[in-house]
Design an enzyme around this catalytic site. Structure first.
Site, PDB file in Angstrom:
ATOM      1  N   HIS A 119       0.439  -1.120  -0.270  1.00 36.45           N
ATOM      2  CA  HIS A 119      -0.195  -0.231  -0.048  1.00 36.45           C
ATOM      3  C   HIS A 119       0.597   1.329  -0.048  1.00 36.45           C
ATOM      4  O   HIS A 119       1.755   0.832   0.059  1.00 36.45           O
ATOM      5  CB  HIS A 119      -0.774   0.137   1.396  1.00 36.45           C
ATOM      6  CG  HIS A 119      -0.367   0.189   2.303  1.00 36.45           C
ATOM      7  ND1 HIS A 119       0.306  -0.927   3.545  1.00 36.45           N
ATOM      8  CD2 HIS A 119       0.197   1.244   3.682  1.00 36.45           C
ATOM      9  CE1 HIS A 119       0.784  -0.251   4.066  1.00 36.45           C
ATOM     10  NE2 HIS A 119       1.021   0.604   4.474  1.00 36.45           N
ATOM     11  N   ASP A 121       0.285   4.816   2.008  1.00 34.95           N
ATOM     12  CA  ASP A 121      -0.020   5.736   3.202  1.00 34.95           C
ATOM     13  C   ASP A 121      -0.820   6.350   3.394  1.00 34.95           C
ATOM     14  O   ASP A 121      -1.026   7.687   2.405  1.00 34.95           O
ATOM     15  CB  ASP A 121       0.741   5.790   3.597  1.00 34.95           C
ATOM     16  CG  ASP A 121       2.019   4.331   4.903  1.00 34.95           C
ATOM     17  OD1 ASP A 121       1.753   3.639   4.768  1.00 34.95           O
ATOM     18  OD2 ASP A 121       3.342   4.767   5.206  1.00 34.95           O
TER      19      ASP A 121
HETATM   20  C1  SIN Z   1       6.841  -1.558   8.268  1.00 28.10           C
HETATM   21  O1  SIN Z   1       6.368  -1.989   9.661  1.00 28.10           O
HETATM   22  O2  SIN Z   1       7.710  -1.252   8.436  1.00 28.10           O
HETATM   23  C2  SIN Z   1       5.714  -0.169   7.693  1.00 28.10           C
HETATM   24  C3  SIN Z   1       4.327   0.100   8.339  1.00 28.10           C
HETATM   25  C4  SIN Z   1       4.144   0.889   7.277  1.00 28.10           C
HETATM   26  O3  SIN Z   1       2.961   0.106   6.300  1.00 28.10           O
HETATM   27  O4  SIN Z   1       3.633   2.227   7.424  1.00 28.10           O
END
Ligand code: SIN
Length: 298
Positions: A119, A121
């Site tokens: 995704h 963000d």
């Molecule tokens: C992660 O846990 O490394 C990414 C978290 C996110 O999708 O912001």
């Protein structure tokens, strides 16, 4: 008394000596020699911003910063977005979302499955995120990597007929769509309140967006938040989204970040998507995330 000594002391922030080195792969650069505990000059900020646009992701090594410094540095790039899941805000810092697999007194201290599918963000917002800054707090000795895909290259390497199909089309991005899917994996995900649902109504964005700073075209759909492409029958939309997803995450289009202590990673949500599988609970992993608001995609 010389003329110089009568002048007020300079209040300008000195530039820091730091290096920006591209990492191996389709995106990313590493920044060394910059200390985010110190004031960052306007000139350094401009260098960082240009590097973000060019490389899509920056790894700042060895940043022993406080949450306050994390927030202050993030704010230099724009207003910060406050995540709808307020139970995982860092106390006293609503701009920081805790990403964590740690459970205390039977309760998760952070969002364990923030990265559980690919995704960009906050793409479900009318003004999706410009970028996210994720700062490592506690890392496991193994696992816990985050992978990033280059959405400029994803677009540019599409066959001409697929590009034509996508030209001028919009897709729906929905927080609730993803939440309900992840609810099946994560027992802690209680139903959203009506207030939370009202804060994140679904939105339409162009499937191909033009990066507002570079003018380069990027694919802007994701496995996580894109429920469907507007104007296509459901089966066609599902098949096309699946195709675009598989095309995006081809190994040659992905950089996998192996976290080191005190890393801060800043990625451009306008030109990348990312994924971090859930790390098993016995391998403690906690990071703090801010997200900077971007433009309405065009
Ligand atoms: C992660 O846990 O490394 C990414 C978290 C996110 O999708 O912001």
């Amino acid at each position: 008394m010389t003329i110089a000594s009568t002048l007020p002391p300079s209040t300008a922030t000195a530039a820091q000596q730091f290096e920006i080195r591209p990492v191996e792969g389709p995106l990313g650069a590493e920044i060394t020699g910059l200390d985010l505990q110190l004031p960052v000059s306007g000139q350094d900020l401009a260098r960082i911003r240009a590097a973000l646009v060019k490389h899509g992701l920056l790894v700042f090594r060895e940043q022993r910063i406080t949450p306050q410094q994390h927030v202050a540095f993030s704010r230099r790039f724009g207003p910060l977005q406050v995540h709808v899941l307020n139970r995982f805000h860092l106390q006293g810092y609503p701009e920081i979302l805790i990403v964590s697999n740690v459970v205390q007194d039977g309760q998760p201290i952070g969002l364990v499955d923030a990265g559980a599918d690919w995704h960009s963000d906050l793409s479900y917002m009318p003004k999706p995120s410009l970028g996210s800054l994720l700062h490592a707090q506690e890392l496991p000795a193994e696992q816990g990597d985050t992978s990033f895909a280059n959405m400029f290259l994803a677009y540019e390497t599409l066959p001409a007929d697929v590009k034509r199909t996508l030209e001028g089309r919009c897709a729906v991005h929905s927080y609730v769509y993803r939440y309900r899917r992840l609810q099946k994996l994560s027992p802690w995900r209680a139903d959203l309140t009506q207030k939370q649902i009202d804060e994140v109504p679904e939105v339409e964005h162009p499937v191909i967006r033009v990066h507002p700073e570079s003018g380069r075209k990027a694919l802007f759909v994701s496995e996580g938040f894109t429920s469907h492409i507007v104007g296509l029958p459901k089966d066609e939309s599902d098949a096309l989204l699946r195709y675009l997803h598989e095309h995006t995450i081809r190994p040659e289009n992905v950089y996998r970040h192996r976290w080191r202590a005190h890393d801060m990673v800043f990625w451009d949500n306008r030109s990348t998507v990312h994924y971090a599988p859930i790390t098993p609970q016995h391998l403690r992993r906690t990071l703090y995330r801010t997200t900077v608001e971007g433009d309405v995609p065009a």
